[in-house]
Design a protein around this motif. Sequence first.
Motif, short mmCIF file in Angstrom:
data_model
loop_
_atom_site.label_atom_id
_atom_site.label_comp_id
_atom_site.label_asym_id
_atom_site.label_seq_id
_atom_site.Cartn_x
_atom_site.Cartn_y
_atom_site.Cartn_z
N PRO A 1 70.18 23.56 29.27
CA PRO A 1 69.45 24.83 29.26
C PRO A 1 68.57 25.06 28.04
CG PRO A 1 71.80 25.20 28.90
CD PRO A 1 71.64 23.77 29.31
N ASN A 2 68.85 24.37 26.91
CA ASN A 2 68.05 24.57 25.70
C ASN A 2 67.14 23.39 25.38
OD1 ASN A 2 68.86 27.24 24.52
ND2 ASN A 2 70.88 26.31 24.66
N LEU A 3 67.06 22.42 26.28
CA LEU A 3 66.27 21.22 26.03
C LEU A 3 64.78 21.54 25.98
CD1 LEU A 3 66.70 18.14 25.68
CD2 LEU A 3 66.15 17.90 28.11
N LEU B 1 63.59 25.43 29.43
CA LEU B 1 62.81 25.57 28.20
C LEU B 1 62.03 24.31 27.83
CD1 LEU B 1 65.36 27.48 25.92
CD2 LEU B 1 63.66 28.42 27.49
N LEU B 2 62.01 23.32 28.71
CA LEU B 2 61.37 22.04 28.39
C LEU B 2 59.88 22.22 28.11
CD1 LEU B 2 62.08 19.02 28.18
CD2 LEU B 2 61.26 18.77 30.54
N LYS B 3 59.44 21.72 26.94
CA LYS B 3 58.05 21.84 26.52
C LYS B 3 57.30 20.51 26.58
CE LYS B 3 58.53 25.72 23.27
NZ LYS B 3 58.32 26.14 21.85
N SER B 4 57.99 19.43 26.24
CA SER B 4 57.33 18.12 26.15
C SER B 4 58.13 17.09 26.92
CB SER B 4 57.19 17.70 24.68
OG SER B 4 56.62 16.42 24.56
N LEU B 5 57.45 16.33 27.79
CA LEU B 5 58.10 15.32 28.61
C LEU B 5 57.31 14.02 28.53
CD1 LEU B 5 60.15 14.39 30.78
CD2 LEU B 5 58.59 15.32 32.51
N SER B 6 58.01 12.92 28.19
CA SER B 6 57.40 11.59 28.15
C SER B 6 58.28 10.64 28.95
CB SER B 6 57.27 11.11 26.70
OG SER B 6 56.76 9.78 26.65
N ARG C 1 57.85 25.72 31.83
CA ARG C 1 57.28 25.96 30.50
C ARG C 1 56.71 24.69 29.87
NH1 ARG C 1 61.22 30.36 27.46
NH2 ARG C 1 61.39 31.83 29.20
N LEU C 2 56.53 23.67 30.65
CA LEU C 2 56.04 22.39 30.12
C LEU C 2 54.64 22.56 29.53
CD1 LEU C 2 57.10 19.45 30.01
CD2 LEU C 2 55.68 18.99 32.03
N GLY D 1 52.89 18.44 49.56
CA GLY D 1 51.90 19.42 50.02
C GLY D 1 51.54 20.38 48.90
N ILE D 2 51.38 21.64 49.24
CA ILE D 2 51.09 22.65 48.22
C ILE D 2 52.32 22.81 47.32
CG2 ILE D 2 50.52 25.07 47.81
CD1 ILE D 2 49.12 25.11 50.50
N LEU D 3 52.11 22.67 46.04
CA LEU D 3 53.22 22.67 45.10
C LEU D 3 53.83 24.07 44.99
CD1 LEU D 3 51.71 20.38 42.34
CD2 LEU D 3 53.12 19.76 44.29
N PRO D 4 55.17 24.12 44.86
CA PRO D 4 55.85 25.42 44.88
C PRO D 4 55.62 26.26 43.63
CG PRO D 4 57.41 23.65 44.42
CD PRO D 4 56.11 22.99 44.77
N VAL D 5 55.28 25.62 42.51
CA VAL D 5 55.07 26.37 41.26
C VAL D 5 53.78 25.88 40.60
CG1 VAL D 5 57.52 26.77 40.86
CG2 VAL D 5 56.45 24.71 39.93
N ARG D 6 53.21 26.75 39.77
CA ARG D 6 52.05 26.37 38.97
C ARG D 6 52.48 26.24 37.52
NH1 ARG D 6 47.07 26.83 40.98
NH2 ARG D 6 46.06 27.63 39.12
N HIS D 7 52.01 25.17 36.89
CA HIS D 7 52.41 24.90 35.51
C HIS D 7 51.40 25.54 34.56
CE1 HIS D 7 54.52 21.73 37.82
NE2 HIS D 7 55.49 22.02 36.97
N VAL D 8 51.55 26.83 34.36
CA VAL D 8 50.57 27.60 33.60
C VAL D 8 50.63 27.31 32.11
CG1 VAL D 8 50.51 29.46 35.30
CG2 VAL D 8 52.19 29.54 33.45
N SER D 9 51.72 26.71 31.62
CA SER D 9 51.83 26.40 30.19
C SER D 9 51.35 24.99 29.86
CB SER D 9 53.28 26.55 29.73
OG SER D 9 53.75 27.87 29.91
#
Length: 423
Positions: A205-207, A226-231, A261-262, A282-290
């Motif tokens: 939950p805090n990653l 809370l994930l901000k950065s993914l590689s 929150r990526l 198909g149409i994605l369920p969420v938009r990655h606004v961050s």
Amino acid sequence: MGDDFGPDLISDLPQIIIESILSRLPIRDAVRTSILSSKWRYKWASITELVFDDKCVDFDDRTLVEKDLVGFVRFITSTLFLHEGPIHKFQLISSYLQCCPVVDQWILFLSRKDVKELVIELGERAWFRAPSCLFNFKKLTHLELVRCEFEPPPFFTGFLCLKSLCLCQVLVSAEAMESLISSCPLLESLELSYFDGLALNICAPNLKYLCLEGEFKDIFLQHTPLLKSLSVAIYMSDDIAEYFEQGSTSNFIKLFGSVLRLEKLVGRIYFTKYLSIGNDPGILPVRHVSLKIIELYQVSFEDMKELLLVLRLITNAPNLTELHISGSSNTLTAVEAPDLDFWKKEYPWDCTLKRLKVAKMTDMSGLPHEMEFIKFLLANSPVLKMMSIAPFAYVMDGTLNMLIELLRFRRASAQAEMLFVQV
């Protein structure tokens, strides 16, 4: 330090300042200060950071490596056993030292010293098995292990203070890894490198920072709000590729379905191939606004599923400011079957990349789908300031034609600067 040299101002400094000075010296030099005078004999013994590496012993003469290793082990052992007070950081990185029973003794000793940061990386010839006492470090905030067998014992209830975990070439079961991650409630940074055949379900939950590299069978970000950065870099063996082809669930949804929150995404080798496997979401369920930065490497533009995935990813990030994509196209396949009808069917005409300012395209071969993708970016980025294009290093012919075609493309931004970088 006698009277002939005047007042001994350094020795009279507060102990906390002396410790600060000694902690900035290599451990070998810090211990050597014990010969200065009787006052200094054990000044070093209370420093809270101990860093051991190959510089502690002169390994230049290869014929004396075995003898030097004995001295190295003795030096570490005597340093630990003469030490007084807590040890907040212990780091052991050696390309010569192999696994030996004394390493377990060191870890047992350290488990009683309130260690907060622990880093162990031994030589490549033999892996070490993490002893059960490693899981007794109650105050650990950073753990980094390289080339070891890792199996939490039944009594292990988690590293309750751990914020950063880095495991490289570690043998561990998927169940044990998932249990470890979920039992570290404060975990903010996770790096897993060179894992083989691991199916990973991450609940943290805090990653905030996640870096994965290896032959992963599956990656499911179940609860990482809370994930901000993914590689991610995925090495695809024949067995892994066959496993992927048998799946039907969308890898894209499993990886991004609940990551809201990526801010930065870096996809390395085979990442876009992995995301494109499974049913079309198909149409994605969420938009990655961050999401503001996307880097995708080795994208196969001749693979229509992969190309569609890339389009949906960037058009689903309305605040994207920087985009970097490198190609990995099979030139012969792409030329023989360009399938340009794809752009008539899938082209998101109503999409505008309103905040995209920088676009970097590298390893381009001038193939039809690559050029259409660049055309799409230029036509739909009204605030674009710079687009750089670097052709593939081994593309000798056609670079002039590529440049001419690029200059013909319409640009939505009058300020867009085109840079053609010839490597």
